[in-house]
Design an enzyme around this catalytic site. Structure first.
Site: not given
Ligand code: S3P
Length: 416
Positions: A14, A18, A82, A303, A330
């Site tokens: 994550s 960013r 995603g 996760d 997911k």
């Molecule tokens: C993430 C947020 C989560 C997580 C994903 C990474 C992120 O998803 O499941 O693996 O980096 O912001 P959601 O925010 O849609 O729950």
């Protein structure tokens, strides 16, 4: 077989997404080390490069020189990611770009209306396939600030709006229904943006000058670490230390659960890295009791539910995960994927009233793991199979490269 080792892991996924995005428009040169080496973060890097970002690999360092981004010539392929799709939709909009986002089959079946709705309210023109990818986004017009109450607890959606807000003409407010990971807020603050957080209300001001560049050694990904920590707990007379793991409270719900069932971690060398808490985490083997997770705690373990379900499956008694709806959206429908695999191994598991129930016991047979092409399902069940049978059969090893290409090397290192 016992484990007694110290491991270092690639950086948090994550934070990696960013950091690369924000550094690409920051003032001057940013340096990132221990970036997550999975395919998802590569998708973000390639997307940004397609928009003119200046990103170079120098040995183990990613060097990013901030610049003005431009419209990509081709649709951007977000692969399985995603986070890339949702965060880039907001981030590239803040830069006034016109772009399209595509993805693989899994990503193309995941809901995008959750970002389409707020971004459209901010002034983006977005065409989609009925709320799914591909998205065709035109953010070349002015963006307005927004007051948005989020209908789902999602750090991806929250981040998409906050990132878009950087390029809006007035401030934006986002209210969460439940606390989700806050890396975007921490990093934006650290890079000089004006962002105010009051409990679950976040306010972002449009950028009046460029973000400051960052230098960051990205802490080990706790979601990756959770597989090795649970394997250690399940093996006899074992102990593992994960060096420099991210300890952000929004991410370590799994450690709180371990603690609650009598498996405390020892934490040492605590320090902050660019506003993010990290430190060394040591865990030992233990017997495991069933536990109950409230829906309120789900975002902090979102996760880690597959690996916690594995832990529960090999423990004593019943475990209940309440409020698991989001888990169905997911990389796979993880509720079904967890149930199918547990049942294949001879463990009773089912869904009832939006809860996932796992009845701990002893697996009766070694099944071939069905990954559903989902990295976390694959890794969770490899841990179960190795802990019980010392071996595994897996239908798709390659999917693990999404977040942790070195997974099997680390397992080998731990068991040698
Ligand atoms: C993430 C947020 C989560 C997580 C994903 C990474 C992120 O998803 O499941 O693996 O980096 O912001 P959601 O925010 O849609 O729950």
């Amino acid at each position: 077989m016992a484990i007694n080792t110290t491991i270092s892991l690639p950086g948090d996924k994550s934070i990696s997404h960013r950091a690369v995005m924000l550094a690409s428009i920051a003032d001057g040169v940013s340096e990132l080390t221990n970036l997550n080496d999975g395919k998802d973060v590569q998708s973000t890097i390639k997307a940004l490069q397609a928009c003119g970002a200046l990103i170079e690999n120098d040995d183990k360092k990613l060097i990013i020189t901030g610049t003005t981004l431009s419209n990509p010539k081709k649709p951007i392929d977000c692969g399985n990611s995603g986070t890339s799709a949702r965060l880039l939709s907001g981030f590239l909009s803040s830069q006034g770009l016109q772009f399209s986002l595509t993805g693989d089959d899994s990503l193309s079946s995941r809901p995008m209306d959750r970002v389409i709705v707020p971004l459209t309210q901010m002034g983006c023109h977005i065409e989609s396939n009925n709320g799914l990818l591909p998205l065709i986004v035109d953010a070349s017009g002015p963006l307005n600030g927004i007051n948005y109450k989020m209908p789902v607890a999602s750090a991806q959606v929250k981040s998409s709006i906050l990132l878009a807000g950087l390029g809006a003409e007035s401030s934006s407010n986002v209210s969460e229904i439940n606390t989700s990971r806050n890396h975007t807020e921490i990093m934006l603050h650290h890079m000089g943006a004006t962002i105010t957080v009051m409990d679950r209300d976040i306010r972002i001001e449009p950028l009046s000058s460029s973000l400051e560049s960052i230098t960051m050694d990205i802490p080990s990904d706790p979601s990756s670490a959770s597989f090795f920590i649970v394997l250690t707990v399940l093996m006899k007379e074992s102990q593992v230390t994960v060096r420099n793991m991210l300890l952000n409270p929004t991410r370590i719900g799994f450690m709180n659960i371990l603690n609650k069932i009598g498996i405390p971690a020892t934490i040492s060398n605590q320090h902050h890295m660019n506003g993010e808490l990290c430190g060394d985490v040591s865990v030992e083997s233990s017997s495991v009791d069933g536990f109950e997770v409230s829906s309120y705690a789900i975002p902090s373990i979102i996760d880690e539910i597959p690996i916690l379900a594995v832990l529960a499956a090999l423990g004593k008694g019943k475990t209940v995960f309440n409020g698991i709806e989001e888990l169905k959206f997911k990389e796979s429908n993880r509720v079904q994927a967890i149930i199918d695999n547990l049942v294949n191994f001879g463990i009773k598991a089912y869904e009832q009233n939006n809860s996932l129930i796992v009845e701990g016991g002893t697996p009766t047979q070694m099944a071939t793991i069905q990954s559903f092409d989902d990295h976390r399902i694959a890794m969770a069940f490899v841990v179960l199979s190795i802990a019980v049978f010392g071996d595994y059969k897996l239908d798709n090893k390659a999917c693990i490269d999404i977040s942790l290409p070195g997974f099997f090397d680390t397992i080998k290192e731990m068991l040698s």
